[in-house]
Structure formats: structure tokens, C-alpha cells
Design an enzyme around this catalytic site. Structure first.
Site, PDB file in Angstrom:
ATOM      1  N   ASN A 164       0.868  -1.185   0.000  1.00  0.00           N
ATOM      2  CA  ASN A 164       0.000   0.000   0.000  1.00  0.00           C
ATOM      3  C   ASN A 164       0.902   1.231   0.000  1.00  0.00           C
ATOM      4  OD1 ASN A 164      -1.831   2.042   0.461  1.00  0.00           O
ATOM      5  ND2 ASN A 164      -2.095   1.554   2.632  1.00  0.00           N
ATOM      6  N   TRP A 165       0.924   1.930  -1.132  1.00  0.00           N
ATOM      7  CA  TRP A 165       1.837   3.076  -1.247  1.00  0.00           C
ATOM      8  C   TRP A 165       1.281   4.345  -0.621  1.00  0.00           C
ATOM      9  CZ3 TRP A 165       4.021   2.920  -6.960  1.00  0.00           C
ATOM     10  CH2 TRP A 165       4.878   1.825  -7.081  1.00  0.00           C
ATOM     11  N   LYS A 166       0.026   4.324  -0.198  1.00  0.00           N
ATOM     12  CA  LYS A 166      -0.590   5.538   0.362  1.00  0.00           C
ATOM     13  C   LYS A 166      -0.394   6.699  -0.628  1.00  0.00           C
ATOM     14  CE  LYS A 166       0.686   3.648   4.808  1.00  0.00           C
ATOM     15  NZ  LYS A 166       0.379   3.748   6.201  1.00  0.00           N
ATOM     16  N   GLY A 200       2.995  -1.197   4.163  1.00  0.00           N
ATOM     17  CA  GLY A 200       2.984   0.225   3.829  1.00  0.00           C
ATOM     18  C   GLY A 200       4.390   0.720   3.540  1.00  0.00           C
ATOM     19  N   GLY A 201       5.032   1.302   4.554  1.00  0.00           N
ATOM     20  CA  GLY A 201       6.334   1.951   4.377  1.00  0.00           C
ATOM     21  C   GLY A 201       7.354   1.121   3.624  1.00  0.00           C
TER      22      GLY A 201
HETATM   23  C1  PEP Z   1      -0.468   0.170   5.834  1.00  0.00           C
HETATM   24  O1  PEP Z   1      -0.454   1.309   5.429  1.00  0.00           O
HETATM   25  O2  PEP Z   1      -1.408  -0.574   5.514  1.00  0.00           O
HETATM   26  C2  PEP Z   1       0.615  -0.288   6.706  1.00  0.00           C
HETATM   27  C3  PEP Z   1       0.510  -1.461   7.256  1.00  0.00           C
HETATM   28  O3  PEP Z   1       1.676   0.570   6.867  1.00  0.00           O
HETATM   29  P1  PEP Z   1       3.112   0.227   7.514  1.00  0.00           P
HETATM   30  O4  PEP Z   1       3.586  -1.063   6.903  1.00  0.00           O
HETATM   31  O5  PEP Z   1       3.984   1.381   7.162  1.00  0.00           O
HETATM   32  O6  PEP Z   1       2.901   0.084   8.975  1.00  0.00           O
END
Ligand code: PEP
Length: 255
Positions: free
Chosen positions: A13-15, A238-239
Site C-alpha cells: 500500500n503506497w498511500k 505500507g512503508g
Molecule cells: C499500511 O499502510 O497498511 C501499513 C501497514 O503501513 P506500515 O507497513 O507502514 O505500517
């Protein structure tokens, strides 16, 4: 438990990161890094403006492209919104629904999550439905109640047949973007709770086939421990998904 019949899903998930040009550069590198990845499904969710370019860039690979949200209507006077047919036409196969950032900042409710899930299924998109408790809810001992409410309402009015494409992501809000991953034990307990509830509501077959991903500070260093749990069928990242080498290392967690 027929865990071996569930192909793992690793989704990024690149947001709100990466332009169209940055997306193409990333995917050209990522395709090479993951070309021999076997036995898993790979999904990348760029921002809306990069979706069509992303879908073109991954042609000929096994990488699927997801959107990060959709509206439940097919078209209409809904400024700023994007529908299932539009996402399909842009080359998406999957869509993230109910991410905690949508719930926290954009007024997403269990009811709107359900409307989006139904619209995605009707439009031929695979929903990746996010659920998860906040830190305050966990500390108040409400985790199970929150998860049961969210999963019940997200999948309300679905049948075993209509629900079959769905992927669920358990994302404890306190673990997202914080570097604080849930332990495999905490995550497994939540996944078991969710699978048991889907079994009760939609039957054993749907529950056995349902992929439940863990999300929350997933990294190459912790994915193996999480994936060793019987009810954890992948990760929503995410990150770490913003860096092709890190995401590829997560995908190759077994090597
Ligand atoms: C996400 O945005 O779904 C997520 C899990 O982010 P991160 O991996 O950065 O915690």
C-alpha cells in the site's frame, strides 16, 4: 485447517507516495526482482493518478494492481470520487477498502466500508478489506469486540459465493507506520478470531479459503515469523513497500 491451500498474498500500500513516473521506474525494477517469485500473489496499490501506468508497466508479470479506495456508485455527481468501472478500465484487479487512515481522517464507517465492498464485488474487483483496533481499544480490552463488529458489518449481506474473492487485512492501528509490529502471537490470535467469525457467518469453506493478511510495520526482518502462523496468509505492507528491494525481500521471505 487447510492452510496450505491458501496462496500467500503480499500487497504493498503506497498511500500518497509516488508520481506516475516514479511508479513506472519502481515497477520496472520490481518486476525483475520478483520475476522468479513462486507460490504467492503480489499486489501493488499506487495512488489513483499512477494506476493506468502501473497496470501497463506490470503487463506480462504476475503483479496485480490495486486502488486504495473506491466509491460505491458507478458514476454521478460525486466530486473527487472514483468508481469500480473506472478502476477496472484503468487496469486494476484489486482495491483496498476501509484502511484505518480512511476511517480516521476521511469519515469511513463500517456502513460505507460495506457499500464499497459490495460495489467492488459487483464491479469485478477483489476487495482487500482492512480491520483493526486502535491502541485505546486494545488497552480497554475491546479488541475482539471491535474486530467482530468490523468484520460483521464489512461483510454484511454477502453470501459465501459473493464473498469468495475477498481478502481481509488485520491491521492493528497502533502498529501502522509506528515501527511497532504486533507479535506473531498477537496477530495470530486476531486472525483466528476473524476466521472463526467468517466461519460462523459464511460457512467453513469460505473461512478456510479466506486469505487474512497482517499489516502493521511489516519488514523483511519480521515477515518470516508472521508467516509461520497458521492463520496469517500474507502481509499488507505500507512503508517498506515503497522501496523495491525491501518489498522484494518481503516477497522472498522463505529464501
Ligand atoms: C499500511 O499502510 O497498511 C501499513 C501497514 O503501513 P506500515 O507497513 O507502514 O505500517
Amino acid at each position: 485447517m487447510a492452510a496450505t491451500t491458501r496462496a500467500p498474498v503480499l500487497a504493498g500500500n503506497w498511500k500518497m507516495y509516488k508520481t506516475m513516473a516514479e511508479t513506472v521506474v519502481y515497477l520496472n525494477e520490481f518486476k525483475i526482482l520478483t520475476q522468479y517469485a513462486e507460490g504467492c500473489e503480489i499486489v501493488i496499490a499506487p495512488p489513483f493518478p499512477a494506476l493506468a501506468a502501473a497496470a501497463e508497466a506490470v503487463q506480462g508479470s504476475k503483479i496485480r494492481i490495486a486502488a486504495q479506495n473506491l466509491h460505491w456508485e458507478k458514476e454521478g455527481a460525486f466530486t473527487g470520487e472514483v468508481s469500480a468501472p473506472m478502476l477496472r478500465a484503468a487496469g486494476c484487479s484489486d482495491v483496498i477498502i476501509g484502511h484505518s487512515e480512511r476511517r480516521q481522517y476521511f469519515g469511513e464507517t463500517d456502513e460505507t466500508v460495506n457499500r464499497r465492498v459490495r460495489a467492488a464485488l459487483e464491479g469485478g474487483l477483489r476487495p482487500i478489506v482492512c480491520v483493526g483496533e486502535t491502541l485505546a481499544e486494545r488497552e480497554a480490552g475491546q479488541t475482539t469486540d471491535v474486530l467482530l463488529r468490523q468484520i460483521d458489518r464489512a461483510l454484511a449481506s454477502l453470501t459465501p459465493e459473493s464473498a469468495s474473492p475477498i481478502i481481509v487485512a488485520y491491521e492493528p492501528v497502533w502498529a501502522i507506520g509506528t515501527g511497532r509490529t504486533a507479535t506473531p502471537e498477537i496477530a495470530e490470535e486476531a486472525h483466528q478470531t476473524l476466521r472463526d467469525r467468517v466461519r460462523k457467518n459464511l460457512g467453513a469453506e469460505t473461512a478456510e479459503h479466506l486469505r487474512i493478511l497482517y499489516g502493521g510495520s511489516v519488514k523483511p526482518a519480521n515477515i518470516q515469523g508472521l508467516m509461520a502462523c497458521p492463520n496469517i496468509d500474507g502481509g499488507l505492507v505500507g512503508g517498506a513497500s515503497l522501496e523495491p528491494a525491501l518489498m522484494a525481500a518481503i516477497i522472498h521471505y522463505q529464501s
